[in-house]
Design a protein around this motif. Structure first.
Motif, PDB file in Angstrom:
ATOM      1  N   LYS A 110       0.772  -1.178   0.077  1.00  0.00           N
ATOM      2  CA  LYS A 110       0.035   0.085  -0.071  1.00  0.00           C
ATOM      3  C   LYS A 110       1.002   1.061   0.049  1.00  0.00           C
ATOM      4  O   LYS A 110       0.597   2.344  -0.586  1.00  0.00           O
ATOM      5  CB  LYS A 110      -1.008  -0.194   1.159  1.00  0.00           C
ATOM      6  CG  LYS A 110      -1.915   1.165   1.081  1.00  0.00           C
ATOM      7  CD  LYS A 110      -3.027   0.700   2.396  1.00  0.00           C
ATOM      8  CE  LYS A 110      -2.758   1.146   3.421  1.00  0.00           C
ATOM      9  NZ  LYS A 110      -3.802   1.239   4.481  1.00  0.00           N
ATOM     10  N   ARG A 141       1.002   4.140  -2.945  1.00  0.00           N
ATOM     11  CA  ARG A 141       0.899   5.541  -2.708  1.00  0.00           C
ATOM     12  C   ARG A 141       2.162   6.460  -3.359  1.00  0.00           C
ATOM     13  O   ARG A 141       2.065   7.359  -3.939  1.00  0.00           O
ATOM     14  CB  ARG A 141       0.529   5.952  -1.384  1.00  0.00           C
ATOM     15  CG  ARG A 141      -0.566   5.492  -0.970  1.00  0.00           C
ATOM     16  CD  ARG A 141      -1.159   5.963   0.443  1.00  0.00           C
ATOM     17  NE  ARG A 141      -2.244   5.372   0.983  1.00  0.00           N
ATOM     18  CZ  ARG A 141      -3.514   5.651   0.619  1.00  0.00           C
ATOM     19  NH1 ARG A 141      -3.569   6.519  -0.221  1.00  0.00           N
ATOM     20  NH2 ARG A 141      -4.407   5.175   1.258  1.00  0.00           N
ATOM     21  N   LYS A 169      -9.578   1.155  -7.206  1.00  0.00           N
ATOM     22  CA  LYS A 169      -9.875  -0.239  -7.146  1.00  0.00           C
ATOM     23  C   LYS A 169      -8.772  -1.112  -6.606  1.00  0.00           C
ATOM     24  O   LYS A 169      -8.989  -2.332  -6.151  1.00  0.00           O
ATOM     25  CB  LYS A 169     -10.441  -0.974  -8.757  1.00  0.00           C
ATOM     26  CG  LYS A 169     -11.030  -2.283  -8.511  1.00  0.00           C
ATOM     27  CD  LYS A 169     -11.492  -2.439  -9.793  1.00  0.00           C
ATOM     28  CE  LYS A 169     -12.453  -3.750  -9.823  1.00  0.00           C
ATOM     29  NZ  LYS A 169     -11.487  -5.051  -9.457  1.00  0.00           N
ATOM     30  N   PHE A 186      -7.255  -0.686  -3.885  1.00  0.00           N
ATOM     31  CA  PHE A 186      -7.449  -1.261  -2.497  1.00  0.00           C
ATOM     32  C   PHE A 186      -8.393  -2.195  -2.062  1.00  0.00           C
ATOM     33  O   PHE A 186      -8.523  -2.921  -1.135  1.00  0.00           O
ATOM     34  CB  PHE A 186      -8.100   0.236  -1.587  1.00  0.00           C
ATOM     35  CG  PHE A 186      -7.221   1.093  -1.604  1.00  0.00           C
ATOM     36  CD1 PHE A 186      -5.743   1.031  -0.952  1.00  0.00           C
ATOM     37  CD2 PHE A 186      -7.295   2.290  -2.438  1.00  0.00           C
ATOM     38  CE1 PHE A 186      -4.858   2.015  -1.024  1.00  0.00           C
ATOM     39  CE2 PHE A 186      -6.427   3.338  -2.697  1.00  0.00           C
ATOM     40  CZ  PHE A 186      -5.154   3.292  -1.900  1.00  0.00           C
ATOM     41  N   LYS A 187      -9.174  -2.553  -3.234  1.00  0.00           N
ATOM     42  CA  LYS A 187     -10.341  -3.585  -3.233  1.00  0.00           C
ATOM     43  C   LYS A 187      -9.817  -5.036  -3.606  1.00  0.00           C
ATOM     44  O   LYS A 187     -10.293  -6.238  -3.328  1.00  0.00           O
ATOM     45  CB  LYS A 187     -11.509  -3.419  -3.952  1.00  0.00           C
ATOM     46  CG  LYS A 187     -12.302  -2.073  -3.713  1.00  0.00           C
ATOM     47  CD  LYS A 187     -13.189  -1.774  -4.566  1.00  0.00           C
ATOM     48  CE  LYS A 187     -14.220  -0.332  -4.169  1.00  0.00           C
ATOM     49  NZ  LYS A 187     -15.291  -0.867  -3.260  1.00  0.00           N
ATOM     50  N   VAL A 203     -14.544 -11.149  -1.405  1.00  0.00           N
ATOM     51  CA  VAL A 203     -13.262 -11.964  -1.159  1.00  0.00           C
ATOM     52  C   VAL A 203     -13.525 -13.186  -2.215  1.00  0.00           C
ATOM     53  O   VAL A 203     -12.369 -13.447  -2.908  1.00  0.00           O
ATOM     54  CB  VAL A 203     -13.423 -12.504   0.293  1.00  0.00           C
ATOM     55  CG1 VAL A 203     -12.318 -13.712   0.415  1.00  0.00           C
ATOM     56  CG2 VAL A 203     -13.151 -11.357   1.190  1.00  0.00           C
TER      57      VAL A 203
END
Lengths: 206, 85
Positions: A39, A43, A51, A53-54, A116
């Motif tokens: 992550k 950034r 998307k 992050f999903k 999931v």
């Protein structure tokens, strides 16, 4: 069949470092947790793709390694880009499979998460990359005990020599919930590194 | 109702992994799908599970969600009227 192919560029993600063509372009020694690492790396590259992050861990790893290579290709997503994707790993989508299994373990608390479940196949990560770059190309995901340079070499050569693809993004993207490793490379008619088993193994072991 | 709206915003952000969005960014009447928060069809299914798990509301037809998930205001009203837990 005498056409020569080259490794145009390659990316590695392991040990909290991301490298492009052997040069480290990102490292973070503050954290050992994969999800935190990936992550903060996302950034730092200032990518605007919510998307991300999903996605599950495997897709995040594959997406970011692909992004390092494909963002430099100046791909016009308005045109057809015939870049095939051939990935491989050892653990398939095991990390997400386990999470899904945990959510359906208890019959009295049976709430499987659709978000999931959609990642309970390893080739979903190829779909994420194809969506981002609007690729409608050939793709495959193979499961091996370990990195299999020879198989990837022959499969990639076959795609290129039969004009199934103009370039091939291929390699290894492994995530088992704790350990992670990505080694992706772009094979093309352009480049300086010969597309041979020896070179692939040499780069993988860099 | 205000407590429920706040709870819904927090749950949506957490469960749908909306990393760059805060509770303050979501107005009660903001459209959640399409041009609003940009939620997609998988998010809609995730919200259906959330209704069942947190409030005991079972939606048998996913199409029902289109109206219920219009905004936080609409969701909160529907949950208040139909919740079983």
């Amino acid at each position: 069949m005498n056409t020569k192919y080259y490794i145009k560029s390659f990316c590695q993600i392991k040990d909290n470092k991301i490298s492009l063509n052997k040069s480290v372009i990102y490292k973070n020694e503050d954290t050992l947790d994969f999800l935190d690492f990936i992550k903060t790396a996302y950034r730092s590259f200032e990518i605007n793709y919510p998307k991300f992050f999903k996605m599950d861990g495997l897709s995040k790893l594959a997406f970011l390694a692909s992004e390092v290579l494909l963002s430099r290709e100046k791909i016009n997503t308005e045109e057809e880009n015939n870049i095939a994707i051939v990935f491989s790993n050892k653990s398939s989508s095991l990390d997400t499979d386990k999470k899904h299994q945990e959510s359906i373990q208890d019959k009295d608390n049976y709430y499987p998460s659709p978000a999931v479940f959609v990642y309970t196949l390893p080739n979903i990560c190829i779909g994420e990359i194809s969506i981002k770059y609007k690729l409608h190309s050939e793709n495959s995901f193979f499961i091996f005990d370990s990195f299999n340079a020879e198989y990837l070499l022959e499969y990639t050569k076959s795609l290129l020599s039969t004009n199934k693809a103009k370039e091939v993004l291929c390699g290894w993207v492994e995530f088992n919930g704790i350990e992670y490793e990505a080694f992706l490379y772009l094979v093309s008619k352009e480049g300086t590194i010969a597309h041979t088993k020896q070179e692939i193994i040499k780069l993988y072991n860099t | 109702m205000e407590v429920l709206k706040q709870e819904l915003k927090e749950n949506i952000i957490e469960q749908l992994n909306l990393e760059d969005i805060t509770v303050e960014d979501i107005a009660d009447n903001d459209v959640l799908f399409g041009d609003g928060l940009g939620l997609d069809s998988i998010d809609a299914l995730e919200l259906i599970v959330m209704l069942d798990k947190n409030y005991g509301i079972k939606l048998t037809d996913p199409k029902e969600g289109r109206a219920i998930f219009g905004s936080i205001e609409v969701m909160a009203k529907y949950i208040t009227e139909h919740r079983t837990k």
